[in-house]
Enzyme design. Structure first.
Site, PDB file in Angstrom:
ATOM      1  CG  HIS A  90      -4.660   9.808   0.686  1.00 14.71           C
ATOM      2  ND1 HIS A  90      -3.316   9.887   0.404  1.00 14.71           N
ATOM      3  CD2 HIS A  90      -4.739   9.206   1.894  1.00 14.71           C
ATOM      4  CE1 HIS A  90      -2.622   9.358   1.395  1.00 14.71           C
ATOM      5  NE2 HIS A  90      -3.471   8.951   2.312  1.00 14.71           N
TER       6      HIS A  90
ATOM      7  CE1 TYR B 221       0.667   8.053   2.579  1.00 13.51           C
ATOM      8  CE2 TYR B 221       1.112   5.808   1.899  1.00 13.51           C
ATOM      9  CZ  TYR B 221       0.319   6.714   2.568  1.00 13.51           C
ATOM     10  OH  TYR B 221      -0.800   6.277   3.217  1.00 13.51           O
TER      11      TYR B 221
ATOM     12  CE  LYS C  32      -3.807   4.816   0.882  1.00 11.27           C
ATOM     13  NZ  LYS C  32      -2.362   4.487   0.829  1.00 11.27           N
TER      14      LYS C  32
ATOM     15  CG  ASP D 150      -1.755   1.267   1.325  1.00 11.53           C
ATOM     16  OD1 ASP D 150      -2.918   1.209   0.880  1.00 11.53           O
ATOM     17  OD2 ASP D 150      -1.268   2.309   1.836  1.00 11.53           O
TER      18      ASP D 150
END
Length: 276
Positions: free
Chosen positions: A107, A51, A76, A46
């Site tokens: 998200h 990120y 996401k 994931d």
């Protein structure tokens, strides 16, 4: 290697119920850490555009030599890109170096933007292609789901939410399950805050297990998808071994009783960060 249970989503595709998350994994460390997770036996990874480590995840997948069909990859949509979701999806897919993504999530709802329903319609169109196998949401509360579903043509496959013994979001989880939406837990250990709870440590001693294994087994027993993270290969293997721990009804209830409203992340009702 522990046999990780498979969970079937509402569109019929399956995924390993216990996966590996890379939130806050530095981009320069991501390839190495994900390679170690794959070596440990994880097949569900994931990540998220926010990120900034999708490329590292993709590099690890490429280096692993594992068949693509054996892996389940989630990413996401950034909050600040809800107005151009198709383009954002393509950027993520290319950063991952994949022909398709298994699961793509909005998200956060960011209700102040008023864009998440438009973003969902765009995701539905992407879902009509062969580049994503399932679409879903993250951090959606009950009222967000109501608004989304009022105009949706596709019911989300997953709602990924903060969920751990001291913050269980029972109302959201129950609503999701009643609608056929799988519940996925992030911060499944309460960012470590729940590991010292008495009910958890008692069960860990009784089962000769780690507190983390007990909490992960609790998530699995509830049918929740769970994505712990670790930078330690030994801890990765320990967490994966939670799949072999079976908790009884009384064990589950003792952890259920730890609910205390201990949110450790942002509140989806008010969170507004753009993630750009």
């Amino acid at each position: 290697m522990s046999q990780v249970p498979q969970l079937t989503l509402n569109n019929g595709i399956t995924l390993p119920q216990l996966g590996f998350g890379v939130f806050q994994v530095p981009p320069e460390d991501t390839q190495r850490i994900v390679e170690e997770a794959l070596e440990a036996g994880y097949r569900h990874i994931d990540t998220a555009a926010a990120y900034r480590n999708e490329a590292g995840v993709g590099a690890a997948i490429a280096a692993s030599g594992l068949p693509r069909e054996d892996l389940f990859i989630t990413t996401k949509l950034r909050n600040g890109e809800q107005g151009n979701a198709p383009e954002a999806f393509q950027s993520s897919r290319k950063a991952l170096g994949l022909d398709y993504v298994d699961l793509y999530l909005i998200h956060w709802p960011v209700p102040s933007q008023g864009l998440y329903t438009d973003a969902w319609k765009a995701l539905e169109k992407v879902y009509g292609s062969n580049e994503v196998r399932a679409i879903g949401v993250s951090n959606f509360l009950e009222d967000h789901l109501d608004v989304l579903l009022a105009g949706a043509g596709v019911v989300p496959a997953v709602n990924q939410i903060e969920l751990h013994p001291t913050f269980q979001q029972a109302g959201v989880a129950e609503k999701c399950r009643s609608l056929g939406i799988a519940v996925e837990a992030y911060s499944p250990l309460g960012q470590g805050a729940d590991l010292n709870a008495g009910a958890v440590t008692a069960l860990a001693r009784e089962r000769d297990a780690t507190p983390a294994q007990i909490i992960l087994a609790w998530h699995l027993a509830a049918g929740t998808i769970v994505i712990p993270k670790s930078s330690s290969p030994a801890r990765m293997r320990e967490n994966l071994a939670a799949a072999s721990i079976s908790l009884g009804a009384a064990d589950v209830q003792s952890i259920d009783a730890l609910e205390s409203g201990n949110r450790v992340g942002g509140d989806p009702a008010t969170a507004e960060h753009s993630q750009l």
